[in-house]
Design an enzyme around this catalytic site. Structure first.
Site, mmCIF file in Angstrom:
data_model
loop_
_atom_site.group_PDB
_atom_site.id
_atom_site.type_symbol
_atom_site.label_atom_id
_atom_site.label_comp_id
_atom_site.label_asym_id
_atom_site.label_seq_id
_atom_site.Cartn_x
_atom_site.Cartn_y
_atom_site.Cartn_z
ATOM 1 N N HIS A 1 -6.750 40.731 1.825
ATOM 2 C CA HIS A 1 -7.021 39.562 2.201
ATOM 3 C C HIS A 1 -7.856 39.043 1.548
ATOM 4 O O HIS A 1 -8.115 37.616 1.683
ATOM 5 C CB HIS A 1 -7.597 39.289 3.832
ATOM 6 C CG HIS A 1 -7.014 39.428 4.538
ATOM 7 N ND1 HIS A 1 -6.938 40.543 5.997
ATOM 8 C CD2 HIS A 1 -5.019 40.076 4.515
ATOM 9 C CE1 HIS A 1 -6.012 40.455 6.826
ATOM 10 N NE2 HIS A 1 -5.052 40.513 6.106
ATOM 11 N N CYS B 1 -3.705 24.660 -10.218
ATOM 12 C CA CYS B 1 -3.382 25.320 -11.912
ATOM 13 C C CYS B 1 -3.509 26.821 -11.693
ATOM 14 O O CYS B 1 -3.988 26.836 -10.579
ATOM 15 C CB CYS B 1 -4.690 24.224 -13.295
ATOM 16 S SG CYS B 1 -6.234 25.141 -13.195
ATOM 17 N N CYS C 1 -8.619 27.802 -8.250
ATOM 18 C CA CYS C 1 -7.591 26.323 -8.415
ATOM 19 C C CYS C 1 -6.117 25.564 -7.182
ATOM 20 O O CYS C 1 -5.309 27.064 -7.271
ATOM 21 C CB CYS C 1 -6.729 25.373 -9.656
ATOM 22 S SG CYS C 1 -7.021 23.916 -9.715
ATOM 23 N N GLN D 1 -8.875 44.656 5.059
ATOM 24 C CA GLN D 1 -8.848 43.415 5.193
ATOM 25 C C GLN D 1 -10.083 42.799 4.614
ATOM 26 O O GLN D 1 -9.909 41.419 5.038
ATOM 27 C CB GLN D 1 -8.110 43.235 6.476
ATOM 28 C CG GLN D 1 -6.974 44.380 7.067
ATOM 29 C CD GLN D 1 -6.758 43.913 7.866
ATOM 30 O OE1 GLN D 1 -6.664 43.382 9.478
ATOM 31 N NE2 GLN D 1 -7.238 45.305 8.928
ATOM 32 N N ASN D 2 -11.160 43.080 4.159
ATOM 33 C CA ASN D 2 -12.372 42.766 4.535
ATOM 34 C C ASN D 2 -12.288 42.313 3.074
ATOM 35 O O ASN D 2 -11.997 42.446 2.175
ATOM 36 C CB ASN D 2 -13.729 43.342 4.349
ATOM 37 C CG ASN D 2 -13.369 44.211 6.070
ATOM 38 O OD1 ASN D 2 -13.103 43.338 6.912
ATOM 39 N ND2 ASN D 2 -13.988 45.644 6.014
ATOM 40 N N THR E 1 -10.416 48.563 12.544
ATOM 41 C CA THR E 1 -10.217 46.849 12.479
ATOM 42 C C THR E 1 -9.321 46.971 14.515
ATOM 43 O O THR E 1 -8.851 48.144 14.457
ATOM 44 C CB THR E 1 -8.900 47.364 11.282
ATOM 45 O OG1 THR E 1 -8.096 45.932 11.839
ATOM 46 C CG2 THR E 1 -7.868 48.212 11.549
ATOM 47 N N SER E 2 -9.483 45.777 14.608
ATOM 48 C CA SER E 2 -8.478 45.627 15.695
ATOM 49 C C SER E 2 -7.388 45.817 15.562
ATOM 50 O O SER E 2 -6.252 45.531 16.681
ATOM 51 C CB SER E 2 -8.637 44.115 16.346
ATOM 52 O OG SER E 2 -8.294 43.444 15.347
ATOM 53 N N TYR F 1 -17.439 28.864 4.359
ATOM 54 C CA TYR F 1 -17.220 30.103 3.604
ATOM 55 C C TYR F 1 -18.036 30.471 2.810
ATOM 56 O O TYR F 1 -18.538 31.089 2.524
ATOM 57 C CB TYR F 1 -16.013 30.360 2.335
ATOM 58 C CG TYR F 1 -14.467 30.688 3.150
ATOM 59 C CD1 TYR F 1 -13.990 29.627 3.946
ATOM 60 C CD2 TYR F 1 -14.433 32.211 2.681
ATOM 61 C CE1 TYR F 1 -12.771 29.866 4.657
ATOM 62 C CE2 TYR F 1 -12.998 32.192 3.906
ATOM 63 C CZ TYR F 1 -12.576 31.776 4.606
ATOM 64 O OH TYR F 1 -11.048 31.859 5.194
ATOM 65 N N CYS G 1 -9.521 21.133 -14.328
ATOM 66 C CA CYS G 1 -7.595 20.376 -14.786
ATOM 67 C C CYS G 1 -8.525 18.698 -13.495
ATOM 68 O O CYS G 1 -7.453 18.038 -13.124
ATOM 69 C CB CYS G 1 -6.968 21.559 -13.860
ATOM 70 S SG CYS G 1 -6.618 21.379 -12.005
HETATM 71 N N1 APR Z 1 -17.641 50.624 13.389
HETATM 72 C C1 APR Z 1 -16.720 50.637 14.177
HETATM 73 N N2 APR Z 1 -15.981 49.859 14.221
HETATM 74 C C2 APR Z 1 -16.408 48.545 15.077
HETATM 75 C C3 APR Z 1 -17.383 48.413 14.655
HETATM 76 C C4 APR Z 1 -18.447 49.708 14.062
HETATM 77 N N3 APR Z 1 -19.702 49.110 13.681
HETATM 78 N N4 APR Z 1 -17.912 47.024 15.554
HETATM 79 C C5 APR Z 1 -16.586 46.826 15.821
HETATM 80 N N5 APR Z 1 -15.911 47.595 15.491
HETATM 81 C C6 APR Z 1 -14.339 47.036 15.745
HETATM 82 C C7 APR Z 1 -13.423 46.401 16.818
HETATM 83 O O1 APR Z 1 -14.370 46.471 18.099
HETATM 84 C C8 APR Z 1 -13.574 45.890 16.484
HETATM 85 O O2 APR Z 1 -11.879 46.742 16.653
HETATM 86 O O3 APR Z 1 -13.627 46.729 14.963
HETATM 87 C C9 APR Z 1 -12.952 46.019 14.991
HETATM 88 C C10 APR Z 1 -12.770 44.704 14.038
HETATM 89 O O4 APR Z 1 -11.845 43.650 14.698
HETATM 90 P P1 APR Z 1 -11.494 42.465 13.911
HETATM 91 O O5 APR Z 1 -13.058 41.580 14.540
HETATM 92 O O6 APR Z 1 -10.304 41.678 14.457
HETATM 93 O O7 APR Z 1 -11.432 42.855 11.996
HETATM 94 P P2 APR Z 1 -10.095 42.603 11.238
HETATM 95 O O8 APR Z 1 -9.237 43.222 12.723
HETATM 96 O O9 APR Z 1 -11.003 43.169 10.347
HETATM 97 O O10 APR Z 1 -9.563 41.532 11.717
HETATM 98 C C11 APR Z 1 -8.403 41.178 11.113
HETATM 99 O O11 APR Z 1 -8.195 38.982 11.244
HETATM 100 O O12 APR Z 1 -9.125 36.813 11.077
HETATM 101 C C12 APR Z 1 -8.471 37.877 10.511
HETATM 102 O O13 APR Z 1 -8.943 37.828 7.749
HETATM 103 C C13 APR Z 1 -9.199 37.946 9.367
HETATM 104 O O14 APR Z 1 -9.536 40.114 7.864
HETATM 105 C C14 APR Z 1 -9.210 39.751 9.208
HETATM 106 C C15 APR Z 1 -8.239 40.215 10.288
#
Ligand code: APR
Length: 239
Positions: free
Chosen positions: A115, A126, A123, A97-98, A183-184, A64, A145
């Site tokens: 997230h 506590c 902590c 989710q970021n 997001t995937s 992290y 603590c």
């Molecule tokens: N513009 C648009 N989409 C994009 C780009 C971009 N420049 N680059 C990548 N992507 C797409 C990818 O194709 C994919 O579908 O963004 C998505 C990223 O997906 P993930 O990597 O799975 O991220 P996310 O969906 O945020 O994951 C959800 O999983 O690991 C956990 O807690 C973590 O919050 C995260 C959660």
């Protein structure tokens, strides 16, 4: 790009964004999945879990701290800035989710961190919670603590902060337009938010360089990057 739904966009009062790692990819922060995702180098299932943390807190903290350094060195990109800009014309909420805080740094004022946040610690015992202001002299850092501090993020198997999740559902269920960016939709319950919006008749837009499980149920699903597409969306709305 958005001609087909430009009237819905102009008429919309409330626009909600659901964002994932893809919107920060063009800020130089690697995504989790996809071709250059973090999953290639580390296995977050081994690091982003409560068991991993108690098994090897130093390793999880090192991961992290490395991510936090990269994130603090990164800047919001035109995708984040466009969403912040849109607040001049519409009621905007961001359900992200970021954990990188880039939406807030770009100027967005209504951001729900589903997230958690990499710049906050809490902590393990506590109720101490605070923003991280400098690097730590030792890992894992200890609370006053005496117990271990942990990143204030949601790990696999943990529930989302209930107040944030409740607000996120309310936002998703009451918007005129939802824009799902980078997001995937692989992780629940965040991936349910587009379903709530669709159920409530929202116009659904997706911006992702790859196909997702919900691409076919969107009104518009663009295979394009966040940083190049979101400014076009905002100029279509603000014309
Ligand atoms: N513009 C648009 N989409 C994009 C780009 C971009 N420049 N680059 C990548 N992507 C797409 C990818 O194709 C994919 O579908 O963004 C998505 C990223 O997906 P993930 O990597 O799975 O991220 P996310 O969906 O945020 O994951 C959800 O999983 O690991 C956990 O807690 C973590 O919050 C995260 C959660």
């Amino acid at each position: 790009m958005f001609e087909k739904i430009s009237n819905q966009l102009k008429k919309a009062e409330k626009i909600v964004f659901v964002t994932g790692a893809g919107i920060s990819q063009e800020s130089g922060i690697p995504t989790f999945r996809g071709k250059d995702g973090l999953w290639r180098k580390y296995d977050p299932m081994k690091l982003a879990t409560i068991d991993a943390f108690y098994e090897d807190p130093k390793l999880v903290w090192e991961w992290y701290e490395e991510r936090r350094k990269n994130i603090l060195a990164a800047n919001p990109n035109p995708g984040h800035t466009a969403i912040a800009e849109l607040e001049k014309y519409k009621q905007v909420s961001v359900l992200t989710q970021n954990i990188d805080g880039l939406h807030q740094r770009a100027g967005s004022t209504r951001v729900y961190e589903l997230h958690g946040s990499i710049i906050t610690i809490k902590c393990t015992v506590c109720d101490f919670k605070d923003k991280i202001v400098s690097s730590f002299s030792q890992l894992p850092p200890l609370c006053k603590c005496g117990n271990m501090l942990r990143p204030d993020v949601v790990w696999f198997g943990e529930s989302l902060p209930q107040d944030v999740w409740k607000s996120a559902i309310e936002q998703a269920s009451s918007c005129d337009v939802m824009v799902v960016v980078g997001t995937s939709l692989a992780v629940s319950p965040a991936n349910l938010l587009p379903v709530y919006a669709k159920q409530n008749g929202a116009t659904m837009i997706e911006v992702n360089i790859e196909q997702t499980p919900m691409s076919s149920s969107m009104d518009i699903s663009l295979r394009s990057s966040a940083a190049s597409t979101l400014p076009v969306l905002v100029s279509t709305i603000s014309e």
